[in-house]
Design an enzyme around this catalytic site. Structure first.
Site, mmCIF file in Angstrom:
data_model
loop_
_atom_site.group_PDB
_atom_site.id
_atom_site.type_symbol
_atom_site.label_atom_id
_atom_site.label_comp_id
_atom_site.label_asym_id
_atom_site.label_seq_id
_atom_site.Cartn_x
_atom_site.Cartn_y
_atom_site.Cartn_z
ATOM 1 C CD GLU A 1 35.053 9.418 8.575
ATOM 2 O OE1 GLU A 1 34.861 10.515 9.141
ATOM 3 O OE2 GLU A 1 35.801 9.281 7.599
ATOM 4 C CD GLU B 1 36.530 15.206 1.369
ATOM 5 O OE1 GLU B 1 37.733 15.378 1.112
ATOM 6 O OE2 GLU B 1 36.079 15.194 2.520
ATOM 7 C CG ASP C 1 -1.724 1.218 1.392
ATOM 8 O OD1 ASP C 1 -1.700 2.048 0.467
ATOM 9 O OD2 ASP C 1 -2.373 1.363 2.439
ATOM 10 C CG HIS D 1 33.225 14.739 4.481
ATOM 11 N ND1 HIS D 1 34.343 14.818 5.247
ATOM 12 C CD2 HIS D 1 32.325 15.583 5.038
ATOM 13 C CE1 HIS D 1 34.146 15.674 6.240
ATOM 14 N NE2 HIS D 1 32.938 16.140 6.136
ATOM 15 C CD GLU E 1 35.685 10.700 4.182
ATOM 16 O OE1 GLU E 1 35.558 11.558 5.095
ATOM 17 O OE2 GLU E 1 36.646 10.678 3.403
ATOM 18 N NE ARG F 1 41.153 17.961 6.420
ATOM 19 C CZ ARG F 1 40.938 16.709 6.046
ATOM 20 N NH1 ARG F 1 39.746 16.190 6.124
ATOM 21 N NH2 ARG F 1 41.931 15.959 5.599
ATOM 22 C CD GLU G 1 35.778 12.348 12.247
ATOM 23 O OE1 GLU G 1 36.152 13.282 12.981
ATOM 24 O OE2 GLU G 1 36.185 12.219 11.080
ATOM 25 N NE ARG H 1 35.291 19.204 4.237
ATOM 26 C CZ ARG H 1 35.933 18.361 5.052
ATOM 27 N NH1 ARG H 1 36.536 17.306 4.548
ATOM 28 N NH2 ARG H 1 35.957 18.569 6.359
ATOM 29 C CD GLU I 1 32.273 12.827 10.161
ATOM 30 O OE1 GLU I 1 33.482 13.031 10.020
ATOM 31 O OE2 GLU I 1 31.450 13.753 10.342
HETATM 32 N N1 GLU Z 1 32.337 16.102 11.309
HETATM 33 C C1 GLU Z 1 32.718 17.063 10.310
HETATM 34 C C2 GLU Z 1 31.504 17.417 9.444
HETATM 35 O O1 GLU Z 1 30.514 17.686 9.963
HETATM 36 C C3 GLU Z 1 33.848 16.583 9.453
HETATM 37 C C4 GLU Z 1 35.087 16.134 10.143
HETATM 38 C C5 GLU Z 1 36.096 15.566 9.144
HETATM 39 O O2 GLU Z 1 36.824 16.324 8.509
HETATM 40 O O3 GLU Z 1 36.061 14.343 8.920
HETATM 41 O O4 GLU Z 1 31.511 17.429 8.265
HETATM 42 MG MG MG Z 2 35.260 12.464 9.148
#
Ligand code: GLU
Ligand code: MG
Length: 454
Positions: free
Chosen positions: A203, A343, A64, A252, A143, A323, A196, A345, A145
């Site tokens: 992670e 990558e 359903d 990421h 990746e 980053r 992490e 993020r 987390e």
């Molecule tokens: N926890 C971080 C985020 O919110 C990333 C940390 C890392 O560089 O793996 O994206």
């Molecule tokens: Mg990480």
């Protein structure tokens, strides 16, 4: 289960279907779980006995659709789930336990046509667009987390460990190992795993795979992480920002396009070792990031993560090292041509992976098709730039709230094309409702701040 007409609707080869039946018999499987997701990526599962399996593989199983978030209304509610034999896997199993297998399903209408509201179909369509542009594979390495808490009704952590913390601090090392074994037993290969930055945050990184397979893996990963935690009496969550003042949980996502076994993002002679294709793909994702933000960061809580200072991206820029940028190109090392990748993020692990990978792919392909130009990389820490400096450099930010993200999505031609009109309209409606419900809430913060003085 609803009754739909029994009718041949199989989308897979006879050989593949027979192979599943053979394995079920050989392994003495007692139940098969059939999985699919609703629009928000919640896993939906039902169990069938081996006796029903042949019929399920040939004709599908009726359900359903009106009870599934974002699926059809009551008057058109009969839907059919057809298991994809390629996804057949035994669930982690110990001597003496019931043997259970699972397969992931495509959702079709009773006529056997692909259902426009099926997130897996949306990703299949994105991959078709990619193929029509001359690429054969969209490889993805996410990746994910997550946090471990003592229970699901609070945020009491198991440890105060930090990034790469070792055993004495990291009470959950064994739990992580058990999770890795379970993932590998289901064909999900693990590259590395670590504690992490946040307390009780973990992670486990899995080996890249083509997008559809990886979206299936992502569902499995989330379930396994949660189940192994539960078995050990703790609670695992992919909620993007469960702890105030600590890092949130991201997903990421490493991405590359291949054609004929070659990485289409690599160019030896370029100063960043990026091909024109790679640059245009990244430019596409940067240009459309705000519009598809409500898909890769779909919850009110997602936007509590996307703030400065916690290694999550906020500003729309790319970089090789930084980053704080939205997209990072891991530095090239000689011999790693095939590993050239972008990558991104901003996604979080509580997204619907089918819709997220589809939107990311469409945004990148749009950049390639229209020849978008890649802006210069930003190597400074973007968190430290003043608003004027960002304006001068033309750097925009991701939406600050789900409400802003929905407004962006609702006006996006690209998102409409990526999701298809059916999902697009329903998604906007569901998410706007979530935002409307949230924005009328009164928070502790407001009472503390205003009540004594106003
Ligand atoms: N926890 C971080 C985020 O919110 C990333 C940390 C890392 O560089 O793996 O994206
Ligand atoms: Mg990480």
């Amino acid at each position: 289960m609803t009754q739909v007409e029994s009718k041949f609707r199989a989308t897979s080869s006879e050989e593949a279907r027979k192979d599943v039946l053979r394995k079920v018999e050989q392994e003495n499987v007692q139940f098969a779980l059939l999985w699919f997701t609703d629009l928000e990526g919640h896993l939906k599962s039902f169990a069938i006995t081996p006796g029903e399996l042949e019929g399920a593989l040939n004709d599908g199983m009726g359900f359903d659709g009106s009870s599934i978030t974002g699926f059809n209304a009551i008057e058109e509610s009969d839907m059919v789930a057809i298991p994809d034999p390629g996804t057949f896997q035994l669930m982690p199993w110990k001597e003496g336990e019931t043997k259970v297998a699972r397969m992931i399903c495509d959702v079709v209408t009773p006529d056997g046509e692909p259902y426009d509201g099926d997130p897996r179909y949306v990703l299949r369509l994105a991959l078709e667009r990619m193929q029509s542009m001359g690429f054969d594979t969209f490889n993805i390495g996410p990746e994910l987390e997550y946090f471990l808490f003592k229970a699901n009704d609070g945020t009491e952590t198991l440890d105060e460990g930090g990034y790469f913390a070792m055993t004495t601090l990291d009470a959950a090392t064994e739990l992580r190992q058990e999770t890795i074994h379970a993932l590998e037993s289901m064909g999900i290969l693990v590259e590395y795993a670590h504690h992490e930055v946040g307390p009780s945050q973990h992670e486990i990184d899995i080996q890249f795979a083509p997008a559809l397979e990886m979206a299936d893996h992502t569902l499995t990963y989330r379930l396994i992480v949660k189940e192994i935690a539960a078995k050990n009496g703790v609670y695992a969550t992919f909620m993007p920002k469960p702890l105030f003042g600590e890092n949130g949980s991201g997903m990421h996502t490493h991405q590359s396009l291949f054609s004929d076994g070659r990485n289409a993002f690599f160019d030896e002679s370029d100063k960043w070792h990026l091909s024109e294709t790679g640059k245009a793909f990244i430019a596409g994702q940067l240009r459309h990031a705000r519009e598809i933000s409500a898909v890769f960061a779909q919850w009110v809580n997602s936007y509590k993560r996307l703030v400065p200072g916690y290694e999550a991206p906020v500003y729309v820029a790319w970089s090789q090292r930084n980053r704080s940028a939205l997209i990072r190109i891991p530095l090239y090392k000689p011999g790693s041509e095939q590993a050239t990748r972008a990558e991104i993020r901003c996604p979080d692990p509580a997204c619907n992976p089918y819709l997220t990978f589809a939107c990311l792919l469409h945004a990148g392909l749009e950049g390639i098709e229209r020849g978008y130009e890649l802006p210069d990389p930003m190597e400074t820490n973007l968190y430290h730039l003043t608003p004027e400096q960002r304006r001068e450099r033309g750097i925009t930010a991701l939406p600050e709230t789900l409400g802003e993200a929905i407004d962006e999505l609702a006006g996006s031609e690209l998102a409409r094309k990526a999701l298809g009109p059916h999902i697009f309209d329903r998604y906007v409606e569901i998410k706007r409702k979530e935002w409307d419900e949230y924005r009328v809430q009164l928070s502790e913060w407001e009472l503390r701040r205003y009540l004594p003085t106003l």
